[in-house]
Motif scaffolding. Structure first.
Motif, PDB file in Angstrom:
ATOM      1  N   GLY A  18       0.729  -1.143  -0.004  1.00  0.00           N
ATOM      2  CA  GLY A  18      -0.194   0.192   0.096  1.00  0.00           C
ATOM      3  C   GLY A  18       0.874   1.162   0.118  1.00  0.00           C
ATOM      4  O   GLY A  18       0.612   1.851  -0.773  1.00  0.00           O
ATOM      5  N   LEU A  19       1.456   1.440   0.460  1.00  0.00           N
ATOM      6  CA  LEU A  19       2.508   2.472   0.926  1.00  0.00           C
ATOM      7  C   LEU A  19       3.620   2.047  -0.489  1.00  0.00           C
ATOM      8  O   LEU A  19       3.782   3.774  -0.777  1.00  0.00           O
ATOM      9  N   LYS A  20       3.879   1.379  -0.897  1.00  0.00           N
ATOM     10  CA  LYS A  20       4.285   1.262  -2.172  1.00  0.00           C
ATOM     11  C   LYS A  20       3.890   1.949  -3.239  1.00  0.00           C
ATOM     12  O   LYS A  20       3.727   3.001  -4.172  1.00  0.00           O
ATOM     13  N   LYS A  21       2.341   2.253  -3.191  1.00  0.00           N
ATOM     14  CA  LYS A  21       1.021   2.458  -4.528  1.00  0.00           C
ATOM     15  C   LYS A  21       0.953   3.503  -3.991  1.00  0.00           C
ATOM     16  O   LYS A  21       0.600   4.285  -5.150  1.00  0.00           O
ATOM     17  N   GLU A  22       1.124   4.044  -3.288  1.00  0.00           N
ATOM     18  CA  GLU A  22       0.899   5.363  -2.479  1.00  0.00           C
ATOM     19  C   GLU A  22       1.956   6.541  -2.535  1.00  0.00           C
ATOM     20  O   GLU A  22       1.565   7.150  -3.441  1.00  0.00           O
TER      21      GLU A  22
END
Length: 83
Positions: A18-22
């Motif tokens: 999720g952090l990589k996508k955001e």
């Protein structure tokens, strides 16, 4: 699988994804922050910290360069009529 975002924070693969996508970017951009949840490695207690896009960039830049280099090699070996 457990990812280490910072020295004292261990997070799960869902949180890391999720952090990589955001926050993730292939180019260095303006710094942004997002909340990251995980477990403090030293105390074992759950914690919430703000993760910087710069931290994510540093984590993904080497694998991205490796992928780009592999693509360049493949395109150099491919005949022009196929590339």
């Amino acid at each position: 699988m457990v990812k280490m975002l910072e020295r004292e924070l261990s997070d799960g693969s869902k949180t890391a994804e999720g952090l990589k996508k955001e926050l993730g970017s292939a180019v260095k951009a303006e710094e942004h922050f997002a909340p990251g949840f995980g477990r403090n490695v030293l105390s074992g207690l759950p914690v919430s910290v703000d993760i910087s896009s710069d931290v994510i960039y540093q984590a993904i830049v080497d694998p991205l360069h490796s992928i780009m280099d592999s693509i360049k090699v493949i395109l150099e070996r491919t005949p022009p009529e196929l590339a």
